[in-house]
Design a protein around this motif. Sequence first.
Motif: not given
Lengths: 313, 313
Positions: B7-16, B55-60, B152-159
């Motif tokens: 999920t965190i890996e997908q979030a990283a790809e999504r917001i990249k 996080g916001a970008t991942n959620a949206v 949000i948590i998954a998005g913030q995790a990407t940092a």
Amino acid sequence: MIPAKETIEQAAERIKPYIHRTPVFSSQRINKLFDAEIFFKCENMQKAGAFKTRGATNAVFSLNDEEIKNGVITHSSGNHAQGLARAAMLRNTKAYIVMPEDSSKVKIEAVRSYGGIITFCQPTLDARESTLNEIKKRTDAVEIHPYNDYRIIAGQATAAKELFEQCLHLDIIMAPVGGGGLLSGTALSTHYFSPETKVIAAEPEEVNDAFLSFYSGNYESTVKGTTIADGLRTTLGSKTFPIIQQYVNQICTVSEKSIVDAMRLVWESTKLIIETSSAVPLAAIMEKKLEVKGQKIGIIITGGNVDLDNLPW
Amino acid sequence: MIPAKETIEQAAERIKPYIHRTPVFSSQRINKLFDAEIFFKCENMQKAGAFKTRGATNAVFSLNDEEIKNGVITHSSGNHAQGLARAAMLRNTKAYIVMPEDSSKVKIEAVRSYGGIITFCQPTLDARESTLNEIKKRTDAVEIHPYNDYRIIAGQATAAKELFEQCLHLDIIMAPVGGGGLLSGTALSTHYFSPETKVIAAEPEEVNDAFLSFYSGNYESTVKGTTIADGLRTTLGSKTFPIIQQYVNQICTVSEKSIVDAMRLVWESTKLIIETSSAVPLAAIMEKKLEVKGQKIGIIITGGNVDLDNLPW
């Protein structure tokens, strides 16, 4: 002799172990505002917080052990003093620093942290020079002028050389001008490494000696006022002026208000702490003193040694 | 469900495509001071000036077109609001933002610059929630909570995930804790991507709810005071607390004075503008709340959205 291409390349090699290859940043907000691509070469992140470390390090490491045994001496309102004190410390020799008594606290403390031996004087060029000569006579230290010295110019030239490597095909490169060490070095590096790039300098209107000298062709040895850009209160030198005359395309002047506005814009947009002098080129862009639309512009951010208790807003 | 590694890996790809891979800086002066190697992950240079953009970008961008057609809504003292407004703008939808009326001017202006529709309320959690519920009912916008949301948590995790890629073999990773979105994301990424690294959080003593909850095991729903670290005035959420309980090694508290001292030290040493919340982990190091000697420590610098007219020194 005016530094040759090889001299600047040698300077870059000489100082490499002792300095940072500083990063380049840009801001979408600033680019949108001016419809241009602006790249900030972040010498505020340089060792000792300013590009001056380059020149001072090059000068100190150009001297042999015999030449440097009695130390080095200079007068400087701040960043050159720090750069020289640091370089002398790295060479295990003394740095005698003559500083005007109105130098900012943060710069004084930094010179002390590098072991510099400070003597304060009145904030005039005369007082700086007479104090320096007295100490020089007594100590036999080698004088390293803040800008009117080809080793210094070659050292400062390495900032633009790096920027051209990091950022290809710049249409314009900008630097502020005070004594002209950074500007003449920037102009030489542009001539050697990126001759298609225009060199445009910016100067506070209140201390517009370089502007007057450049456009009249007659060396202007005094400044009419003062400026919050404390690094730019000096006049051009006999070695920097001819290089600037030959290799610089344009010099713009800017108001004090624009300098503060530009400084604040950079702080807010890039989250970088830059000192007043660093904001002068962007102030010229804000004042529309040059055509920037669609241009790729490099700006040398001179330093980040700011007195946080005395911000100009 | 607590975000999985994938999920965190997908979030990283999504917001990249929409965020910066922010740089990591260190300062020789700071390292010498604490006899450690400290690496600052510069989310102050993130889009919209803070990690909250992740996080916001991942959620949206997790929502489909139908789900997002009536816009998104949140309450936030600032950085989440900016991040969400920006993400909504990129998705061509509306962002309704409920902000406490004492939010800093720079954050209010930034939300407006991204087209966010602001409603001000009293600076209490009750007022924030009741105002939000009223607008949510009227608009049918999707609520994106600032931290109590797994997207949000998954998005913030990407940092932290990025920091582990940029900086190998960290002994310790540190983040401040307010609502716990960044901390729980950081703890998860550490568990998945760098399990040998210890997770240590820091919190202002004046709002030490996370500290109390963590060590008592009982959720503390109120804070006793207030803090200049305005991003940390919230309490943990039902989704962040269990992750923190499971994956965080230590929570330290720090005084208000240490926060200001640490903030100023970072400004002067790194030339980076960081906000008060970002200084809290270094404040814990200054207060010797953890053993740092010889350790390699990553600190997530949360943001750089500072009101330059109201600096804390």
